[in-house]
Design a protein around this motif. Sequence first.
Motif, short mmCIF file in Angstrom:
data_model
loop_
_atom_site.label_atom_id
_atom_site.label_comp_id
_atom_site.label_asym_id
_atom_site.label_seq_id
_atom_site.Cartn_x
_atom_site.Cartn_y
_atom_site.Cartn_z
N UNK A 30 0.81 -1.22 0.00
CA UNK A 30 0.00 0.00 0.00
C UNK A 30 0.84 1.27 0.00
N UNK A 31 2.18 1.14 0.00
CA UNK A 31 3.04 2.32 0.10
C UNK A 31 2.79 3.27 -1.07
N UNK A 32 2.65 4.54 -0.74
CA UNK A 32 2.52 5.59 -1.74
C UNK A 32 3.91 6.15 -2.00
N UNK A 33 4.42 5.97 -3.21
CA UNK A 33 5.81 6.36 -3.50
C UNK A 33 6.04 7.83 -3.20
N UNK A 34 5.11 8.69 -3.60
CA UNK A 34 5.28 10.13 -3.38
C UNK A 34 5.33 10.45 -1.88
N UNK A 35 4.40 9.88 -1.11
CA UNK A 35 4.36 10.19 0.32
C UNK A 35 5.56 9.60 1.06
N UNK A 36 6.01 8.42 0.64
CA UNK A 36 7.19 7.82 1.27
C UNK A 36 8.42 8.69 1.02
N UNK A 37 8.59 9.12 -0.21
CA UNK A 37 9.73 9.98 -0.53
C UNK A 37 9.62 11.31 0.21
N UNK A 38 8.41 11.84 0.32
CA UNK A 38 8.20 13.09 1.04
C UNK A 38 8.54 12.92 2.52
N UNK A 39 8.10 11.82 3.12
CA UNK A 39 8.40 11.57 4.53
C UNK A 39 9.90 11.47 4.76
#
Length: 673
Positions: free
Chosen positions: A340-349
Amino acid sequence: MGKTTKFLVTGLSALMLAGSLAACDDGRAGAEGAAKQLASSLAGLDLGPVALEGTDTAAANEQLKAVFADLGDIKPSVAAGEVKLDGSKATVPLDYSWKLGSAEWKYSSQAELTKSGDKWTVQWNPALLVPELKDGEVLDVTTARAKRGGILGAGDTPIVQDRKVIRVGLDKTKVDAAKVESSASALAGLVGLDVAEYTTQSAAAGPQAFVEAIVLRGFTADITEAKLKAIPGAVALPDTLSLAPTRTFARPVLGSVGQASAEQIEKSKGALKAGDIVGTGGLQEKYDSLLRGKDGLVVAVVPAPGQDAPAEGTAAEGTAAEPRTLFEVPAMDGTSLKTTLDVKLQQLAEATLADTGPASAIVAIRPSTGAVLAAASGPGSNGYNTAMLGQYAPGSTFKIVDSLAMIRDGMTPDSKVQCTPTLTVDGRTFKNAEGYPASSLGSVALRDAFAHSCNTAFISARDKVSQQQLESAATSLGVAVEAPKLGADAFLGSVPGNAEGTEHAASMIGQGKVLLSPLAAAVMAASVGHGAPVSPQLVLNGGTQSGDGGASDGGASPTAGASPTAGASPSSSASATAPAIAKPVTKAEAAALSDMMRAVVTSGHAGFLAQVPGAPVGAKTGTAEFGKDNPPKTHAWIVAVHGDLAVAVFVEDGGLGATTSGPLLKEFLIAAG
């Protein structure tokens, strides 16, 4: 009957019996014995006991070992079939069976036997070993590599996939033997390896070996193509490897891949061999068998080393011919793991935490589904999965749980509570955080005490809210329970059901023996946003992999402030010890909690979040003391709900939640949009 007649009959009977015995003694028993001996000797890969014609035993054994050398230590099962006699000659089929991993290779060859006197001998022919095998040919066993499955994110966005890499190492065929040591030493120094260890490894490798030193995504300022060319024998080989977008992308969660270590090979009990690519840590290791697939193999006849295959149509009878495949097991490619990982949100975090020195984490969950969108651990975590495995006192963020227990005891956000500067429990004095506003002391609404995080007001409620009620309220919000849909190792919290005196008082402000991970804190906030307990989900198609599950056992806990690795190991299935959700949070209860979390932004410590565009933000800050320093060090927490997004931000040794974790949360929410 007279004597003469009697003796005549007896004599005829004797002659008839003798003739019958002579007819039966046609040599079959001897031929069958020789055939069984041949089968037994072939199964043992030793023709010493067999009488041979056409070559001597030593030469036959040498050829046998050369033919089967690529099969390693494996030995076949060989059975002799029915012997067919033709005077002094006989033929017998030989049925071979080889166990090659989980596959079985079966074939039959034929042996010719000749009787000389009363002894049967075997006519030597390499085709005894493999049908149509000729002199100068051997078996070649190669692995058909399965393609490793990737790891996908939300919407099946590729995260881990085959990406180009460069394998840097020493090619011993390109350097004089006398210079191997100096080249290995220079290469190790260039790429940052232990010089002595790599030099020893290079010396021990065979003369044809490529001794890998490092795998790079590309040349760097320190490791350049020109610098490699200056080292005799140093080469860079292009290849592909299953990799995430960057070296650090969700690495504590995803893990990594590489060649199996000696320890992994030993533990696999034959399932792995040198050169196999396996997962190490995180999801790559947990779901390795799913991702790795299953290698195939090809058994072929090839010219023996030193002999080239003849040109097509030129092979003389009885000599090596063109390579040909005898047995093949197709490779079964691995299955991609869906997350379920969101690539954009993971990179942002990860970018948000990039400059944070201590161990830190940001976890984002979608309350409506429980999907874990980001689980980032900052650089100060040194590769540890702080986001999902960290075990820390949650401080005042736990007042969300307190408030639910108090609401269930009849209170509302408008109910009055007493907020005093200090409160003493069994000789221990508790106080509010430095800078607590005097205007919020005295008789205040529960909402106001929550917004400004009045410790004494919540500790005062300890006589009405038992420790067992706290535990129940925590589980109602999805904390300290199992997470059957998560599909990854995690710590979902530990809230003791029994505590008295100062320990119970400390629990009311998220200290004592109460522990949460950043993931658990995000789940707690998500449950408020969803109006029902949220069960987090990270892996969508993990199946029943060993260890699948996700929640900690909720039992043993580390000392507050200790290294996360020193605490209780997370368990992948908590059903044996974690309490069930006996009383899920209701929509009405969640609405009251949301009202109080919104007050933290409108009138409390997190006013800076009012600038976040979009849906109104509700939050709760937290600061938890740990260690024995004076003044004590503190963990900095903040949790928030912003529309269909719940976020927890944690910084170990981070000061105050509002001033340290708060700005990180604001940056993340604004950029997330």
